[in-house]
Design a protein around this motif. Structure first.
Motif, PDB file in Angstrom:
ATOM      1  N   GLU A 164      -4.973  -1.717   3.920  1.00 54.66           N
ATOM      2  CA  GLU A 164      -6.228  -1.724   3.164  1.00 54.66           C
ATOM      3  C   GLU A 164      -6.842  -3.119   3.138  1.00 54.66           C
ATOM      4  O   GLU A 164      -8.055  -3.269   3.178  1.00 54.66           O
ATOM      5  CB  GLU A 164      -5.998  -1.215   1.734  1.00 54.66           C
ATOM      6  CG  GLU A 164      -5.709   0.278   1.654  1.00 54.66           C
ATOM      7  CD  GLU A 164      -6.879   1.124   2.111  1.00 54.66           C
ATOM      8  OE1 GLU A 164      -8.036   0.712   1.912  1.00 54.66           O
ATOM      9  OE2 GLU A 164      -6.646   2.193   2.720  1.00 54.66           O
ATOM     10  N   TYR A 165      -5.991  -4.138   3.072  1.00 48.41           N
ATOM     11  CA  TYR A 165      -6.511  -5.513   3.077  1.00 48.41           C
ATOM     12  C   TYR A 165      -7.230  -5.804   4.393  1.00 48.41           C
ATOM     13  O   TYR A 165      -8.320  -6.364   4.419  1.00 48.41           O
ATOM     14  CB  TYR A 165      -5.358  -6.499   2.883  1.00 48.41           C
ATOM     15  CG  TYR A 165      -5.794  -7.954   2.866  1.00 48.41           C
ATOM     16  CD1 TYR A 165      -6.180  -8.563   1.673  1.00 48.41           C
ATOM     17  CD2 TYR A 165      -5.833  -8.714   4.030  1.00 48.41           C
ATOM     18  CE1 TYR A 165      -6.595  -9.892   1.645  1.00 48.41           C
ATOM     19  CE2 TYR A 165      -6.244 -10.049   4.016  1.00 48.41           C
ATOM     20  CZ  TYR A 165      -6.616 -10.629   2.820  1.00 48.41           C
ATOM     21  OH  TYR A 165      -7.027 -11.931   2.805  1.00 48.41           O
ATOM     22  N   ARG A 167      -8.669  -3.794   6.340  1.00 44.34           N
ATOM     23  CA  ARG A 167      -9.959  -3.094   6.379  1.00 44.34           C
ATOM     24  C   ARG A 167     -11.019  -3.785   5.543  1.00 44.34           C
ATOM     25  O   ARG A 167     -12.177  -3.393   5.559  1.00 44.34           O
ATOM     26  CB  ARG A 167      -9.802  -1.677   5.810  1.00 44.34           C
ATOM     27  CG  ARG A 167      -9.038  -0.722   6.660  1.00 44.34           C
ATOM     28  CD  ARG A 167      -8.497   0.401   5.789  1.00 44.34           C
ATOM     29  NE  ARG A 167      -9.568   1.202   5.238  1.00 44.34           N
ATOM     30  CZ  ARG A 167      -9.885   2.403   5.679  1.00 44.34           C
ATOM     31  NH1 ARG A 167      -9.221   2.920   6.670  1.00 44.34           N
ATOM     32  NH2 ARG A 167     -10.869   3.076   5.146  1.00 44.34           N
ATOM     33  N   GLY A 168     -10.601  -4.757   4.749  1.00 41.51           N
ATOM     34  CA  GLY A 168     -11.560  -5.422   3.872  1.00 41.51           C
ATOM     35  C   GLY A 168     -11.556  -4.841   2.470  1.00 41.51           C
ATOM     36  O   GLY A 168     -12.481  -5.070   1.709  1.00 41.51           O
ATOM     37  N   PHE A 169     -10.511  -4.085   2.167  1.00 38.10           N
ATOM     38  CA  PHE A 169     -10.439  -3.471   0.844  1.00 38.10           C
ATOM     39  C   PHE A 169      -9.137  -3.884   0.174  1.00 38.10           C
ATOM     40  O   PHE A 169      -8.687  -5.018   0.339  1.00 38.10           O
ATOM     41  CB  PHE A 169     -10.582  -1.948   1.002  1.00 38.10           C
ATOM     42  CG  PHE A 169     -10.926  -1.209  -0.246  1.00 38.10           C
ATOM     43  CD1 PHE A 169     -11.995  -1.611  -1.034  1.00 38.10           C
ATOM     44  CD2 PHE A 169     -10.191  -0.107  -0.640  1.00 38.10           C
ATOM     45  CE1 PHE A 169     -12.327  -0.916  -2.197  1.00 38.10           C
ATOM     46  CE2 PHE A 169     -10.523   0.596  -1.802  1.00 38.10           C
ATOM     47  CZ  PHE A 169     -11.590   0.191  -2.567  1.00 38.10           C
ATOM     48  N   ASP A 485     -17.444   3.829  -7.941  1.00 39.08           N
ATOM     49  CA  ASP A 485     -18.395   2.728  -8.008  1.00 39.08           C
ATOM     50  C   ASP A 485     -18.035   1.652  -7.006  1.00 39.08           C
ATOM     51  O   ASP A 485     -18.880   0.939  -6.498  1.00 39.08           O
ATOM     52  CB  ASP A 485     -18.380   2.074  -9.398  1.00 39.08           C
ATOM     53  CG  ASP A 485     -19.181   2.912 -10.366  1.00 39.08           C
ATOM     54  OD1 ASP A 485     -19.873   3.827  -9.895  1.00 39.08           O
ATOM     55  OD2 ASP A 485     -19.108   2.648 -11.576  1.00 39.08           O
ATOM     56  N   MET A 486     -16.743   1.518  -6.775  1.00 37.99           N
ATOM     57  CA  MET A 486     -16.308   0.495  -5.834  1.00 37.99           C
ATOM     58  C   MET A 486     -16.499   0.979  -4.411  1.00 37.99           C
ATOM     59  O   MET A 486     -16.114   0.326  -3.459  1.00 37.99           O
ATOM     60  CB  MET A 486     -14.865   0.148  -6.096  1.00 37.99           C
ATOM     61  CG  MET A 486     -14.727  -0.455  -7.469  1.00 37.99           C
ATOM     62  SD  MET A 486     -13.155  -1.221  -7.675  1.00 37.99           S
ATOM     63  CE  MET A 486     -13.541  -2.293  -9.049  1.00 37.99           C
ATOM     64  N   LYS A 487     -17.091   2.157  -4.287  1.00 35.45           N
ATOM     65  CA  LYS A 487     -17.460   2.689  -2.982  1.00 35.45           C
ATOM     66  C   LYS A 487     -16.288   2.763  -2.018  1.00 35.45           C
ATOM     67  O   LYS A 487     -16.373   2.319  -0.901  1.00 35.45           O
ATOM     68  CB  LYS A 487     -18.574   1.847  -2.358  1.00 35.45           C
ATOM     69  CG  LYS A 487     -19.892   1.980  -3.095  1.00 35.45           C
ATOM     70  CD  LYS A 487     -21.038   1.904  -2.122  1.00 35.45           C
ATOM     71  CE  LYS A 487     -22.347   2.283  -2.760  1.00 35.45           C
ATOM     72  NZ  LYS A 487     -23.100   1.183  -3.242  1.00 35.45           N
ATOM     73  N   ILE A 489     -14.320   4.328   0.626  1.00 37.51           N
ATOM     74  CA  ILE A 489     -14.639   5.349   1.612  1.00 37.51           C
ATOM     75  C   ILE A 489     -13.399   5.601   2.446  1.00 37.51           C
ATOM     76  O   ILE A 489     -12.960   4.743   3.177  1.00 37.51           O
ATOM     77  CB  ILE A 489     -15.798   4.884   2.504  1.00 37.51           C
ATOM     78  CG1 ILE A 489     -17.034   4.639   1.645  1.00 37.51           C
ATOM     79  CG2 ILE A 489     -16.095   5.913   3.565  1.00 37.51           C
ATOM     80  CD1 ILE A 489     -18.045   3.759   2.302  1.00 37.51           C
ATOM     81  N   VAL A 490     -12.837   6.769   2.269  1.00 37.17           N
ATOM     82  CA  VAL A 490     -11.587   7.042   2.990  1.00 37.17           C
ATOM     83  C   VAL A 490     -11.884   7.875   4.220  1.00 37.17           C
ATOM     84  O   VAL A 490     -12.690   8.780   4.143  1.00 37.17           O
ATOM     85  CB  VAL A 490     -10.599   7.775   2.086  1.00 37.17           C
ATOM     86  CG1 VAL A 490      -9.310   8.048   2.839  1.00 37.17           C
ATOM     87  CG2 VAL A 490     -10.301   6.934   0.873  1.00 37.17           C
TER      88      VAL A 490
END
Lengths: 490, 487
Positions: A164-165, A167-169, A485-487, A489-490
């Protein structure tokens, strides 16, 4: 060492249990500043240790790994993990005396020995970080007064923390400061910076306490998360065999069924999971779950009570001291169960069929989630914590079962979760024996055989109302809303 | 329609040494109506003219042509006008030549390959003169007509010549709106009886009756696509759009304040770069400097470490922390975060495409390039949305900003990811085998887009490929990894 929780007055216990707050993104505007230039030393280079370290380094922080001398000289896996990724690796003696922050990412069971070893080596005013509070809360580990003690616990497996990191999340993360060990008042700033360094702030951070984390985590994992799914798997499989369902089909329905039905739970709570059923099936599942809740409530209460009094951890630590005889024996028993011995077939089962033919499984998930939530909140744990430790994490364990079935699921989760899971299972299987006698293949294996899916309006309204008004649904909608809200997207 | 089959077999045709068609294999069968398309100078007009007997066959065969073929093209139009002018010049009498009147030009319609016993359809010709509004011009000299008017004359001659094959090269060009509309309808009806070959530069003018598309590139017929193959047709359409569109590269986000780079410093400097695993060394002791505006191509066999080398630059390889690497003014491992590095880089690879399995819209995928994320987790500005939409227009996808990314073909996804990489106008664009896994049409599509980027921006391009033929104009520097290091 004495159980720390039990040393506190009731007022303090309740206050600590009630701590849990969803933090807003603007609380993380300082980024990793509080940790910049500080020397972070990780103990333990497993999946969490390695992946958290990779993230922290990519966030501009100084990360190295302290391993035991034997791990280095024998070039064990932990040494390979760290060196192949270009990290500085050294012995405790070499790295700990200069460390500003020590990240203890070893298994719970090793905490006492690890912390006792490293504490004398740590420099004055350093910080010790945990990702689970068991050692502090249940074992009562006393940390030197000058050391700041924090917890940063990503609520996902290590591989996902990294993926996830990249990916920028990030993954949802729980942070806490051990108030008895915050001599310079910098614990929260350090924990926040650490959460930013792993990317957790982008996915949502819960500010909790060591006590709330431990007491809710233990409760969730041993009841609904691992216990209920294990008991449910065994009972549903045996029932299907008894009812003449093809064993390969039964095995598959269970292995992938939990994942499929809890996917609906993840997106829209119990309401959405129940809405995936036809109206007659929903009413049946509701009635079964009400019955299950009545039967299992004393068991959930007992688990919560044993966790609160420290009886659970005492029992488990006795087994630790006894070379895990019970744990390993129970793990071996799991491998011998008929369900575990039966390979899933290669027939097609559509997504909807998992619901239609798994009505009892849906009822068990609903009963387990609601009971765990009700029991935790009744014990003083705040709804946010109770939601995360029950409903939110159920799909993660269901996913593990889909990939690895029960034996491997148990070997993958922490020893603490596994031990509690067996205790639950041993009590719950006999508890549900009578209930299961009344179960037929219409609710597990074959589905309702109805020409007509008509239902009574008044009854449907009543059932829908009961499902939707459960308190886990209100807090769930709120917390899932933050996430949306944090959008993500999976 | 009579049964026929026109076959071009390994046909090479020379056009006065100015242009060659090479090695054309093509069959036109009964019931087919072809559209020939391609960029300017690719040979589509030459191919059409070949059917009407133009050019000199150098090798191969052309067989099965029907007796009467009518061709309308700029070249034929120009020839006719030039012939008129020659008549004038040749007139040695001291009178002012008015030139041949339009009525005579129409009456004197030659029929390509035709015979005298099948004259033109004079009645039809007169009807068409009225329909196209040429009646008042019948007495005027042909060479005094406007371009559009001569084009109409050419069309009348062709349509009235009872053609058994009608070849129309850009028939809609230069026609006024009413005539254009009429001609489209007329051809639609005519298509029931007469096989047609059309040359068009623009796909969006493709008439409904067209059944097949031929695509020419550099004197060769490179693609034949059936209209009914919707995916291939859409890809050809994209390719042509990208090669012919006048749209410029969309601007960068003016609100984004990327910290400026020191222009005197190289973008990337690797000193003695080494990637080593316990069981093998991928490469060692590699020195490499990338100066601003100096584009590079990196080649090398599989396993020679091309992707490893790139990931040292992007920060995706963990061993970037144990190498001497300076990127965008940061010495790696000095407390910078990878997001500070990635903000200067646009990146496209097959691996990224595999990673990018998110059910989000095309617009969001492009916007995610502003944040270097896979998926979109940040609020985007109106300007960013507008820029993303401009990119979609450039790609010929203006009408589908909300289409889920996962619904695109593999090649279309690649285009969107290149736009995502370029959306912030990064100082460095890294393209790791951008054509890998793409079929020929999609490869050309991607190359066309990259070429536009190389020509039209300040971005330095680092292009990795092992296919020798996928060269990009403007990339002159070459780093070859041999696979048996040290290099």
């Amino acid at each position: 060492m004495a159980n720390y929780f039990n040393t506190l007055p009731l007022r303090e216990q309740l206050e600590q249990l009630g701590k849990c707050r969803f933090m807003h993104l603007d609380e993380f505007e300082d980024g990793v500043e509080a940790l910049r230039g500080k020397k972070m030393v990780v103990i333990g280079c497993g999946a969490q240790g390695l992946n958290q370290g990779l993230n922290l380094r990519d966030s501009g922080l100084d990360v190295s790994y302290a391993l035991r001398e034997a791990a280095i000289s024998e070039q064990r896996q932990s040494w390979k993990n760290a060196t192949e990724n270009g990290f500085t690796v050294g012995t405790y003696d070499e790295l700990l005396p200069t460390a500003d922050v020590v990240l203890n990412l070893t298994p719970d069971k090793q905490h006492t020995s690890v912390v006792e070893t490293i504490m004398p080596m740590m420099k004055k005013d350093a910080c010790l970080s945990y990702s689970h509070g068991f050692n502090i809360v249940e074992e009562g580990m006393q940390i030197r007064d000058d050391i700041t003690v924090i917890m940063v616990a990503p609520k996902c497996p290590g591989s996902e923390v990294r993926a996830e990191y990249v990916r920028g999340f990030g993954v949802p993360t729980l942070i806490a400061v051990h108030e008895d060990n915050d001599p310079n008042g910098e614990g929260l700033a350090l924990a926040k910076a650490y959460a930013v360094g792993t990317g957790g702030h982008k996915a949502g951070v819960l500010m909790s306490s060591f006590i709330a984390e431990v007491k809710s985590d233990l409760m969730g994992e041993q009841t609904i998360l691992c216990g209920m799914l294990q008991t449910g798997s065994l009972l549903c499989f045996d029932k299907m065999i008894e009812e003449g369902v093809d064993p390969a089909y039964a095995s598959k329905l269970i292995q992938y069924g939990w994942e499929t039905v809890t996917e609906a739970l993840k997106y829209g709570g119990v309401t959405n999971m129940m809405d995936r059923l036809s109206n007659p099936a929903k009413i049946r599942a509701f009635e079964l779950s009400e019955e299950l809740k009545d039967i299992m409530r004393p068991l959930y209460n007992k688990h919560q009570d044993d966790i609160m009094t420290g009886r659970f951890s005492e029992t488990m630590m006795a087994d630790w001291a006894n070379d895990d005889v019970e744990l390993l024996g129970w793990r071996a028993d799991t491998a011998e169960t008929p369900y575990e011995q039966t390979e899933a077939g290669d027939m097609e089962i559509s997504e909807q069929e998992y619901f239609d033919n798994g009505i009892l499984m849906v009822a068990m998930v609903k009963a387990g989630v609601e009971l765990a939530f009700e029991t935790m909140t009744a014990a003083g744990i705040i709804a946010d914590s109770a939601y995360y430790e029950s409903l939110h994490e159920t799909p993660l364990i269901a996913n593990t079962i889909a990939r690895k079935k029960l034996y491997e699921m148990n070997a993958t989760i922490s020893d603490t979760a596994e031990y509690g899971c067996y205790l639950y299972n041993h009590a719950c299987v006999p508890l549900l024996a009578d209930f299961m006698k009344g179960i037929k293949s219409d609710v597990i294996g074959k589905g309702l055989d109805l020409d007509d899916t008509a239902v009574d309006n008044a009854r449907l309204i009543e059932v829908n109302e009961a499902i939707r008004s459960h308190p886990v649904e209100a807090i769930g909608a709120e917390l899932r809303g933050y996430m949306a809200d944090m959008k993500r997207i999976v | 329609m009579e049964g026929f089959s026109i076959t071009l077999d390994a046909l090479s045709v020379d056009f006065d040494g100015r242009f060659q068609l090479r090695d054309i294999d093509w069959t036109i069968r009964t019931g087919e109506h072809w559209l020939i398309t391609g960029t300017n100078g690719s040979g589509k007009s030459a191919l059409a003219a070949t059917l009407a007997g133009d050019g000199t066959v150098e090798s191969g065969t052309l067989s099965g042509l029907p007796g009467r073929i009518a061709l309308v093209s700029y070249e034929r139009q120009a020839e006719l006008i030039a012939a008129e002018r020659r008549k004038d010049d040749a007139d040695i009498l001291d009178v002012i030549s008015e030139g041949t009147p339009v009525s005579e030009i129409i009456d004197a319609t030659p029929v390509d390959g035709g015979s005298d016993d099948e004259p033109m359809d004079r009645q039809l010709a007169q009807e068409l003169v009225d329909t196209l509004g040429l009646r008042p011009l019948m007495g005027r000299a042909f060479r005094k007509l406007s371009t559009g008017e001569t084009r109409k004359v050419m069309l009348i001659r062709a349509l009235a010549s009872r053609p058994q094959l009608l070849v129309l090269d850009e028939p809609f060009d230069g026609l006024d709106h009413d005539s254009l509309h009429w001609l489209q309808g007329y051809l639609q009806t005519l298509s029931e009886t007469v096989p047609m070959v059309l040359v068009l530069n623009r796909f969006d003018e493709c008439p409904d009756f067209i059944t097949d598309v031929a695509y020419t590139d550099d004197g060769q017929l490179t693609h034949r696509v059936q209209r009914s193959d919707e995916a291939a047709f859409a890809e050809l359409s994209h390719l042509l759009h990208l090669q012919t569109t006048d749209l410029a590269l969309p601007p960068a986000d003016t609100a984004a304040n990327l910290p400026p780079l020191d222009p005197a410093e190289p973008l990337v400097r690797l000193t003695g770069a080494t990637i080593r695993y316990p069981d093998n060394t991928v490469f060692e002791d590699l020195d490499w400097t990338i100066e601003p505006s100096v584009h590079w191509q990196v080649t090398g066999p599989n396993g020679s470490g091309k992707t490893c080398l790139l990931s040292l630059i992007t920060g995706d390889h963990p061993q970037c922390y144990v190498n001497d690497i300076r990127v965008f003014g940061f010495q790696r491992g000095s407390g910078e975060s990878i997001w500070q590095i990635k903000q200067y880089i646009g990146y496209v690879s097959t691996a990224l495409q595999w990673e990018y399995r998110v059910g989000t819209s095309l617009r969001n995928v492009i916007i995610s390039g502003f944040f270097d994320s896979i998926g979109l987790y940040s609020k985007s500005s109106d300007q960013q949305k507008a820029i993303a939409d401009e990119w979609l227009a450039l790609l010929g996808m203006a009408d589908q900003p909300n289409t889920p990314f996962t619904e695109l073909s593999f090649g279309e996804q690649r285009l969107v990811l290149i736009a995502r990489a370029m959306v912030k106008h990064p100082p460095l664009l890294i393209l790791d085998e951008p054509c890998l896994g793409l079929d020929d049409i999609n490869r050309q599509l991607v190359l066309a887009l990259i070429e536009r980027i190389c020509q039209a921006s300040e971005t330095t391009v680092l292009y990795v490929n092992h296919r020798e033929q996928d060269r990009i104009r403007g990339i002159d520097n070459h780093l070859a990894l041999t696979g048996d290091q040290p290099s």
